[in-house]
Design a protein around this motif. Structure first.
Motif, PDB file in Angstrom:
ATOM      1  N   PRO A  99       0.836  -1.212   0.000  1.00 43.11           N
ATOM      2  CA  PRO A  99       0.000   0.000   0.000  1.00 43.11           C
ATOM      3  C   PRO A  99       0.869   1.261   0.000  1.00 43.11           C
ATOM      4  O   PRO A  99       1.827   1.355   0.769  1.00 43.11           O
ATOM      5  N   THR A 103      -1.864   6.565  -2.406  1.00 39.57           N
ATOM      6  CA  THR A 103      -3.225   6.017  -2.542  1.00 39.57           C
ATOM      7  C   THR A 103      -4.133   6.551  -1.431  1.00 39.57           C
ATOM      8  O   THR A 103      -5.371   6.513  -1.546  1.00 39.57           O
ATOM      9  N   ASP A 120     -14.425  -2.316  -5.041  1.00 36.83           N
ATOM     10  CA  ASP A 120     -13.003  -2.012  -5.242  1.00 36.83           C
ATOM     11  C   ASP A 120     -12.459  -2.978  -6.294  1.00 36.83           C
ATOM     12  O   ASP A 120     -12.407  -4.191  -6.055  1.00 36.83           O
ATOM     13  N   CYS A 127      -6.412  -2.656   0.926  1.00 36.17           N
ATOM     14  CA  CYS A 127      -6.213  -1.420   1.704  1.00 36.17           C
ATOM     15  C   CYS A 127      -7.266  -0.352   1.402  1.00 36.17           C
ATOM     16  O   CYS A 127      -7.703   0.353   2.325  1.00 36.17           O
ATOM     17  N   ASP A 145     -10.378  -9.285  -7.336  1.00 34.80           N
ATOM     18  CA  ASP A 145      -9.006  -9.298  -7.857  1.00 34.80           C
ATOM     19  C   ASP A 145      -8.847 -10.531  -8.742  1.00 34.80           C
ATOM     20  O   ASP A 145      -9.527 -11.543  -8.544  1.00 34.80           O
ATOM     21  N   ILE A 146      -7.957 -10.447  -9.699  1.00 38.59           N
ATOM     22  CA  ILE A 146      -7.675 -11.596 -10.570  1.00 38.59           C
ATOM     23  C   ILE A 146      -6.700 -12.545  -9.886  1.00 38.59           C
ATOM     24  O   ILE A 146      -6.551 -13.692 -10.286  1.00 38.59           O
ATOM     25  N   SER A 147      -6.045 -12.066  -8.826  1.00 37.13           N
ATOM     26  CA  SER A 147      -5.074 -12.890  -8.097  1.00 37.13           C
ATOM     27  C   SER A 147      -5.733 -13.512  -6.865  1.00 37.13           C
ATOM     28  O   SER A 147      -6.126 -12.804  -5.933  1.00 37.13           O
ATOM     29  N   ASP A 173     -12.144 -11.103 -13.158  1.00 37.89           N
ATOM     30  CA  ASP A 173     -11.380 -10.297 -14.114  1.00 37.89           C
ATOM     31  C   ASP A 173     -12.209  -9.022 -14.320  1.00 37.89           C
ATOM     32  O   ASP A 173     -13.248  -9.067 -14.995  1.00 37.89           O
ATOM     33  N   PRO A 189      -5.729   0.575 -10.309  1.00 34.44           N
ATOM     34  CA  PRO A 189      -5.355  -0.556 -11.162  1.00 34.44           C
ATOM     35  C   PRO A 189      -3.873  -0.506 -11.519  1.00 34.44           C
ATOM     36  O   PRO A 189      -3.200   0.496 -11.273  1.00 34.44           O
ATOM     37  N   ILE A 211       1.706  -8.402 -12.161  1.00 31.96           N
ATOM     38  CA  ILE A 211       0.312  -8.145 -12.547  1.00 31.96           C
ATOM     39  C   ILE A 211      -0.290  -6.959 -11.782  1.00 31.96           C
ATOM     40  O   ILE A 211      -1.277  -6.360 -12.209  1.00 31.96           O
TER      41      ILE A 211
HETATM   42  C1  LIG Z   1      -1.844  -1.497  -8.355  1.00 26.34           C
HETATM   43  S1  LIG Z   1      -2.477  -2.941  -7.563  1.00 26.34           S
HETATM   44  C2  LIG Z   1      -3.556  -2.170  -6.369  1.00 26.34           C
HETATM   45  C3  LIG Z   1      -3.780  -2.963  -5.118  1.00 26.34           C
HETATM   46  C4  LIG Z   1      -4.532  -2.184  -4.019  1.00 26.34           C
HETATM   47  N1  LIG Z   1      -5.843  -1.797  -4.463  1.00 26.34           N
HETATM   48  C5  LIG Z   1      -3.755  -0.946  -3.622  1.00 26.34           C
HETATM   49  O1  LIG Z   1      -4.178   0.164  -3.935  1.00 26.34           O
HETATM   50  O2  LIG Z   1      -2.696  -1.085  -2.981  1.00 26.34           O
HETATM   51  C6  LIG Z   1      -3.585  -3.543  -8.797  1.00 26.34           C
HETATM   52  C7  LIG Z   1      -4.358  -4.798  -8.459  1.00 26.34           C
HETATM   53  O3  LIG Z   1      -5.161  -5.137  -9.616  1.00 26.34           O
HETATM   54  C8  LIG Z   1      -5.171  -6.544  -9.769  1.00 26.34           C
HETATM   55  N2  LIG Z   1      -5.487  -6.866 -11.171  1.00 26.34           N
HETATM   56  C9  LIG Z   1      -4.663  -6.834 -12.251  1.00 26.34           C
HETATM   57  N3  LIG Z   1      -5.334  -7.191 -13.357  1.00 26.34           N
HETATM   58  C10 LIG Z   1      -6.607  -7.458 -12.980  1.00 26.34           C
HETATM   59  C11 LIG Z   1      -7.781  -7.882 -13.682  1.00 26.34           C
HETATM   60  N4  LIG Z   1      -7.754  -8.128 -14.998  1.00 26.34           N
HETATM   61  N5  LIG Z   1      -8.916  -8.051 -12.974  1.00 26.34           N
HETATM   62  C12 LIG Z   1      -8.941  -7.821 -11.631  1.00 26.34           C
HETATM   63  N6  LIG Z   1      -7.862  -7.425 -10.913  1.00 26.34           N
HETATM   64  C13 LIG Z   1      -6.708  -7.247 -11.579  1.00 26.34           C
HETATM   65  C14 LIG Z   1      -3.783  -6.986  -9.330  1.00 26.34           C
HETATM   66  O4  LIG Z   1      -3.761  -8.342  -8.990  1.00 26.34           O
HETATM   67  C15 LIG Z   1      -3.513  -6.030  -8.167  1.00 26.34           C
HETATM   68  O5  LIG Z   1      -3.915  -6.604  -6.938  1.00 26.34           O
END
Ligand SMILES: C[S@@+](CC[C@H](N)C(=O)[O-])C[C@H]1O[C@@H](n2cnc3c(N)ncnc32)[C@H](O)[C@@H]1O
Length: 283
Positions: A99, A103, A120, A127, A145-147, A173, A189, A211
């Motif tokens: 985090p 943000t 979200d 976070c 989340d995709i993960s 996704d 994102p 990712i």
């Molecule tokens: C920049 S991180 C942000 C995490 C958290 N929201 C933060 O602000 O610290 C982007 C997040 O988007 C997720 N993500 C990437 N591609 C995605 C997709 N196609 N669908 C859903 N989530 C995705 C990643 O796994 C990651 O957890």
């Protein structure tokens, strides 16, 4: 070590800061103090109280092990397993983005108006979602989340922060597995361009999930996917708030406009860089 063979923490700390400095780490004493606090199981602001104490051999060895990891550019949050965000401690592992203080600006903007149901997109550690739910006791929400590994961390954080009963974490996704409408949709994102990846600090490039950092190409694909599905998922008057990279304001603003959002604005962070784009569903 002094002539009597006794070592005091101040000397150990100074040696550790020198090692971190040689490894190219900014503010090496800050990191050395945080790692010493973690190693001794004390609050960071109590390190000074210990600095003239005699250091035990086992404790020194344990601390120096952490310093060696940091010198290899492992993030402090990964070594200690947590990071503060908006005044709360979040569990952090290599499966989630650490985090970021910037943000917190998205949180400030989201809290300017009331909301009940929040979504979200790309929740990572959770976070953003969990902070919003903690700040607004009447709200509930979904984080996707995709993960799957990231969702596990977010679930642990939901319990830690005390909002697990008001949130659902779902594998999806972007909007793929979502139905229904929300009066607030937030997202930080992945937005780094593929070309920028090599220039990131080793802590980020080598230790954070790829990712979470980049959708590839020009860094804008996640905004394209989010704006494409937005009108179907916002209540009338509902808001979309996304974090952006400092050069992406006009491109993302244009995508908000093309999606049919109104009252679009770009908000700057404390360093006066474009940081957040906001828009409303007029229908
Ligand atoms: C920049 S991180 C942000 C995490 C958290 N929201 C933060 O602000 O610290 C982007 C997040 O988007 C997720 N993500 C990437 N591609 C995605 C997709 N196609 N669908 C859903 N989530 C995705 C990643 O796994 C990651 O957890």
């Amino acid at each position: 070590m002094n002539p009597g063979g006794v070592v005091i923490w101040n000397e150990v700390l100074r040696g550790a800061a020198r090692e971190l400095s040689d490894a190219g780490i900014d503010d090496p004493m800050r990191d050395a103090r945080r790692l010493l606090a973690h190693s001794l199981g004390i609050a960071a602001d109590r390190v000074t109280l210990f600095s003239s104490d005699i250091a035990g051999a086992n404790e020194v060895e344990g601390f120096q092990g952490l310093i060696r990891r940091r010198a290899l550019r492992e993030p402090v949050s990964h070594i200690v397993g947590s990071r503060e965000f908006y005044g709360r401690q979040f569990k952090v592992t290599p499966d989630v983005l650490d985090p970021r203080p910037e943000t917190e600006h998205l949180i400030e903007v989201a809290l300017e108006q009331s909301f009940e149901r929040v979504l979200d997109l790309g929740t990572g550690s959770g976070c953003i979602l969990l902070t919003l739910l903690a700040e607004r006791m009447q709200s509930s929400g979904i984080g996707i989340d995709i993960s799957k590994a990231a969702l596990g961390v977010a679930q642990d954080n939901a319990v830690l922060i005390g909002v697990a009963k008001r949130c659902e974490l779902r594998h999806s996704d972007w909007f793929g597995q979502l139905a229904g409408r929300f009066d607030l949709i937030v997202s930080n994102p992945p937005y780094v361009t593929l070309a920028e990846i090599d220039d990131l600090a080793p802590e980020v490039r080598d230790h954070e999930p790829h990712i979470a950092l980049t959708p590839g190409g020009d860094g804008l694909d996640a905004y394209r996917a989010i704006t494409a599905g937005i009108i179907a998922h916002l209540t009338p008057g509902g808001r979309l708030i996304v974090e952006i990279g400092p050069t992406q304001g006009s491109d993302v603003k244009e995508m908000f406009n093309a999606a049919g959002l109104h009252n679009i604005r770009v908000a700057k962070d404390l360093d006066q860089r474009d940081r957040v784009v906001i828009g409303n569903n007029p229908r």
